[in-house]
Motif scaffolding. Structure first.
Motif, mmCIF file in Angstrom:
data_model
loop_
_atom_site.group_PDB
_atom_site.id
_atom_site.type_symbol
_atom_site.label_atom_id
_atom_site.label_comp_id
_atom_site.label_asym_id
_atom_site.label_seq_id
_atom_site.Cartn_x
_atom_site.Cartn_y
_atom_site.Cartn_z
ATOM 1 N N LYS A 1 -4.610 5.403 1.713
ATOM 2 C CA LYS A 1 -3.297 5.506 2.373
ATOM 3 C C LYS A 1 -3.431 5.709 3.890
ATOM 4 C CE LYS A 1 -1.088 5.358 -1.595
ATOM 5 N NZ LYS A 1 -0.314 6.489 -2.118
ATOM 6 N N ARG A 2 -4.651 5.666 4.384
ATOM 7 C CA ARG A 2 -4.887 5.958 5.804
ATOM 8 C C ARG A 2 -4.259 4.916 6.732
ATOM 9 N NH1 ARG A 2 -9.373 7.465 9.138
ATOM 10 N NH2 ARG A 2 -8.459 7.741 11.224
ATOM 11 N N PHE A 3 -4.462 3.637 6.414
ATOM 12 C CA PHE A 3 -3.931 2.557 7.255
ATOM 13 C C PHE A 3 -3.010 1.659 6.432
ATOM 14 C CE2 PHE A 3 -8.290 3.464 8.852
ATOM 15 C CZ PHE A 3 -7.942 4.034 10.082
ATOM 16 N N LYS A 4 -2.025 1.076 7.111
ATOM 17 C CA LYS A 4 -1.057 0.217 6.430
ATOM 18 C C LYS A 4 -1.305 -1.256 6.788
ATOM 19 C CE LYS A 4 1.621 3.398 4.519
ATOM 20 N NZ LYS A 4 1.833 3.494 3.064
ATOM 21 N N PHE A 5 -1.380 -2.087 5.762
ATOM 22 C CA PHE A 5 -1.490 -3.538 5.965
ATOM 23 C C PHE A 5 -0.323 -4.203 5.246
ATOM 24 C CE2 PHE A 5 -5.969 -2.130 6.299
ATOM 25 C CZ PHE A 5 -6.249 -2.600 7.575
ATOM 26 N N PRO A 6 0.198 -5.303 5.800
ATOM 27 C CA PRO A 6 1.378 -5.943 5.206
ATOM 28 C C PRO A 6 1.050 -6.725 3.934
ATOM 29 C CG PRO A 6 0.589 -7.251 7.041
ATOM 30 C CD PRO A 6 -0.244 -6.002 7.036
ATOM 31 N N LYS A 7 2.036 -6.769 3.026
ATOM 32 C CA LYS A 7 1.918 -7.604 1.832
ATOM 33 C C LYS A 7 2.772 -8.855 2.065
ATOM 34 C CE LYS A 7 3.074 -4.366 -1.231
ATOM 35 N NZ LYS A 7 3.288 -3.720 -2.566
ATOM 36 N N PRO A 8 2.164 -10.031 2.094
ATOM 37 C CA PRO A 8 2.897 -11.278 2.383
ATOM 38 C C PRO A 8 4.045 -11.518 1.409
ATOM 39 C CG PRO A 8 0.531 -11.623 2.472
ATOM 40 C CD PRO A 8 0.738 -10.263 1.888
ATOM 41 N N LYS A 9 5.116 -12.077 1.911
ATOM 42 C CA LYS A 9 6.301 -12.352 1.089
ATOM 43 C C LYS A 9 6.361 -13.838 0.751
ATOM 44 C CE LYS A 9 9.189 -8.544 2.754
ATOM 45 N NZ LYS A 9 8.107 -7.800 3.386
ATOM 46 N N VAL A 10 6.106 -14.147 -0.521
ATOM 47 C CA VAL A 10 6.234 -15.514 -1.030
ATOM 48 C C VAL A 10 6.970 -15.432 -2.363
ATOM 49 C CG1 VAL A 10 4.240 -16.503 0.147
ATOM 50 C CG2 VAL A 10 3.908 -15.321 -2.021
ATOM 51 N N GLY A 11 6.903 -16.501 -3.179
ATOM 52 C CA GLY A 11 7.581 -16.499 -4.471
ATOM 53 C C GLY A 11 7.170 -15.322 -5.336
ATOM 54 N N PRO A 12 7.991 -14.938 -6.327
ATOM 55 C CA PRO A 12 7.754 -13.741 -7.134
ATOM 56 C C PRO A 12 6.414 -13.699 -7.878
ATOM 57 C CG PRO A 12 9.455 -15.141 -8.126
ATOM 58 C CD PRO A 12 9.212 -15.653 -6.753
ATOM 59 N N MET A 13 5.869 -14.877 -8.220
ATOM 60 C CA MET A 13 4.586 -14.895 -8.936
ATOM 61 C C MET A 13 3.491 -15.621 -8.159
ATOM 62 S SD MET A 13 5.822 -15.465 -12.901
ATOM 63 C CE MET A 13 6.935 -16.829 -12.523
ATOM 64 N N ASP A 14 3.794 -16.006 -6.917
ATOM 65 C CA ASP A 14 2.808 -16.673 -6.071
ATOM 66 C C ASP A 14 2.141 -15.677 -5.124
ATOM 67 O OD1 ASP A 14 3.100 -19.263 -7.095
ATOM 68 O OD2 ASP A 14 4.871 -19.638 -5.846
ATOM 69 N N PHE A 15 1.040 -16.119 -4.533
ATOM 70 C CA PHE A 15 0.255 -15.262 -3.648
ATOM 71 C C PHE A 15 0.065 -15.937 -2.292
ATOM 72 C CE2 PHE A 15 -1.011 -14.514 -7.998
ATOM 73 C CZ PHE A 15 -1.210 -13.142 -8.101
ATOM 74 N N SER A 16 -0.196 -15.132 -1.273
ATOM 75 C CA SER A 16 -0.588 -15.625 0.043
ATOM 76 C C SER A 16 -1.488 -14.570 0.675
ATOM 77 C CB SER A 16 0.639 -15.863 0.928
ATOM 78 O OG SER A 16 0.234 -16.156 2.251
ATOM 79 N N PHE A 17 -2.635 -15.008 1.170
ATOM 80 C CA PHE A 17 -3.566 -14.046 1.762
ATOM 81 C C PHE A 17 -3.934 -14.379 3.207
ATOM 82 C CE2 PHE A 17 -4.324 -13.615 -2.822
ATOM 83 C CZ PHE A 17 -4.225 -12.239 -2.963
ATOM 84 N N SER A 18 -3.487 -15.525 3.700
ATOM 85 C CA SER A 18 -3.829 -15.941 5.056
ATOM 86 C C SER A 18 -3.318 -14.942 6.098
ATOM 87 C CB SER A 18 -3.248 -17.321 5.336
ATOM 88 O OG SER A 18 -3.561 -17.735 6.644
ATOM 89 N N GLY A 19 -2.062 -14.523 5.953
ATOM 90 C CA GLY A 19 -1.478 -13.571 6.904
ATOM 91 C C GLY A 19 -2.146 -12.211 6.859
ATOM 92 N N LEU A 20 -2.615 -11.823 5.689
ATOM 93 C CA LEU A 20 -3.280 -10.528 5.548
ATOM 94 C C LEU A 20 -4.583 -10.516 6.338
ATOM 95 C CD1 LEU A 20 -3.503 -7.726 4.271
ATOM 96 C CD2 LEU A 20 -4.569 -8.804 2.272
ATOM 97 N N LYS A 21 -5.342 -11.612 6.248
ATOM 98 C CA LYS A 21 -6.588 -11.715 7.013
ATOM 99 C C LYS A 21 -6.306 -11.608 8.511
ATOM 100 C CE LYS A 21 -7.936 -15.670 5.640
ATOM 101 N NZ LYS A 21 -8.713 -16.923 5.502
ATOM 102 N N THR A 22 -5.237 -12.273 8.953
ATOM 103 C CA THR A 22 -4.876 -12.247 10.370
ATOM 104 C C THR A 22 -4.490 -10.842 10.805
ATOM 105 O OG1 THR A 22 -4.064 -14.523 10.213
ATOM 106 C CG2 THR A 22 -3.361 -13.244 12.117
ATOM 107 N N SER A 23 -3.757 -10.136 9.957
ATOM 108 C CA SER A 23 -3.338 -8.768 10.301
ATOM 109 C C SER A 23 -4.551 -7.840 10.402
ATOM 110 C CB SER A 23 -2.339 -8.232 9.276
ATOM 111 O OG SER A 23 -2.960 -8.005 8.027
ATOM 112 N N VAL A 24 -5.542 -8.046 9.567
ATOM 113 C CA VAL A 24 -6.775 -7.248 9.636
ATOM 114 C C VAL A 24 -7.486 -7.522 10.961
ATOM 115 C CG1 VAL A 24 -9.067 -6.892 8.631
ATOM 116 C CG2 VAL A 24 -7.083 -7.102 7.135
ATOM 117 N N LEU A 25 -7.543 -8.811 11.343
ATOM 118 C CA LEU A 25 -8.188 -9.189 12.601
ATOM 119 C C LEU A 25 -7.508 -8.515 13.789
ATOM 120 C CD1 LEU A 25 -10.173 -10.920 14.244
ATOM 121 C CD2 LEU A 25 -8.480 -12.773 14.167
#
Length: 340
Positions: free
Chosen positions: A199-223
């Protein structure tokens, strides 16, 4: 010879692991994997180097699998191989070898979808492994794939959710690279995460369809997060590695569980099985087990040896397809983008 007294050789060569296994009546008699270490210095799999290594490894790996199973190649009843998806150069090595061996022994050839094999690995007879009941939901998570699949029978599967960009394994590995960890970085993130504060740091969870995934934005936020923090404190990563990894893993796992909850709500199916290399992640395994208590799920988690790319899962599909009479034509070819 009846259908339950046949020895089947499974061959897996979809990426950078050359593997061979022998199965007999649902029991794995041998499961040999040759891992290619050369890719570590490049920070990722180099396709040309992978295919060359497969050419060097496939004969000794198959030979060892037969020896460990204590059988002669003439006792084999069929050859099962990974047709796809995967790296074309790697697939061609396994496909060509399997076709040649099957032709030489005059026995059936069985093509296998790599992702289907990750799901059907749950049907391998192994101590402490309970076979899922149909229908069930399969979460296939690896370096190249992230899918939620509705499984109605051994050969009736429907993808109801998947990533629209990067796979979960890539999110782990690329984030690890940003943190200066060696390839493959996913397991290292998992190791550090177990020592940190999620719980130390907050990273965003991408918003796409209810059962779909997206991880590209998460990598960018980490960078961006790492660039900002290291600009203020050059030693930030070293001083906070465990907490960064724990927070990143918590975000990814929580995101995956959210998608599974949506899939359960959508289908009404509460039996869940996971497969693929990332299913070895301790955070995902723990969250799924907690889901049994929180949400009334029944979860199936494979043994570690059946999580990452292996030939045992190819062999079990080969056995199931042979019993169903699903034999490949000798003109079958590798398919890098083979769909489930």
């Amino acid at each position: 010879m009846n259908s339950e007294n046949k020895y089947i050789l499974g061959i897996e060569s979809s990426c950078d692991d050359t593997a061979a296994a022998v199965i007999h009546n649902g029991l794995i008699l041998s499961n040999v994997v040759a891992t290619q270490k050369i890719h570590e210095e490049y920070g990722g799999v180099v396709p040309e180097l992978a295919s060359r290594a497969h050419q060097q490894n496939i004969v000794p790996v198959v030979d060892l699998a037969l020896k460990k199973a204590n059988i002669d190649k003439k006792q084999l009843s069929a050859i099962a191989f990974t047709r796809g998806p995967g790296l074309m150069g790697s697939l061609l090595v396994g496909t060509s070898f399997a076709k040649s061996l099957a032709y030489g022994l005059d026995i059936p050839l069985i093509d296998v979808n790599h992702m289907q094999a990750h799901i059907l690995a749950h049907f391998i007879k192994a101590e402490g492994q309970e076979i899922p009941n149909f229908p069930f939901l399969a979460l296939t998570i690896s370096g190249g794939h992230t899918q939620i699949v509705k499984v109605t029978s051994h050969f009736e599967m429907e993808v109801i959710g998947e990533t629209i960009d990067d796979a979960i394994g890539e999110a782990f590995d690329k984030s690890a690279k940003i943190l200066g960890l060696t390839y493959p970085g996913g397991p290292l993130v998992d190791t550090y995460a177990q020592q940190g504060d999620p719980k130390r740091f907050k990273f965003p969870k991408p918003k796409v369809g209810p059962m779909d995934f997206s991880f590209s934005g998460l990598k960018t936020s980490v960078l961006y997060f790492v660039e900002k923090q290291t600009a203020e404190n050059p030693n930030f990563i070293a001083e906070n590695m465990a907490d960064i990894c724990a927070s990143l893993q918590f975000t990814i796992v929580d995101y995956v569980i959210d998608k599974l909850k949506n899939a359960v709500k959508h289908t009404g199916i509460k039996e869940i099985a996971i497969g693929g290399g990332v299913s070895a992640n301790s955070g995902i395994r723990k969250a799924l087990k907690e889901g049994e208590k929180k949400y009334g799920w029944k979860t199936h988690i494979p043994r570690f040896e059946f999580c990452t790319d292996n030939a045992a899962m190819i062999a079990i599909v080969g056995e199931l397809k042979l019993k169903a009479g699903l034999i490949a034509d000798t003109n079958v070819v590798a398919a890098a983008r083979l769909k489930l």
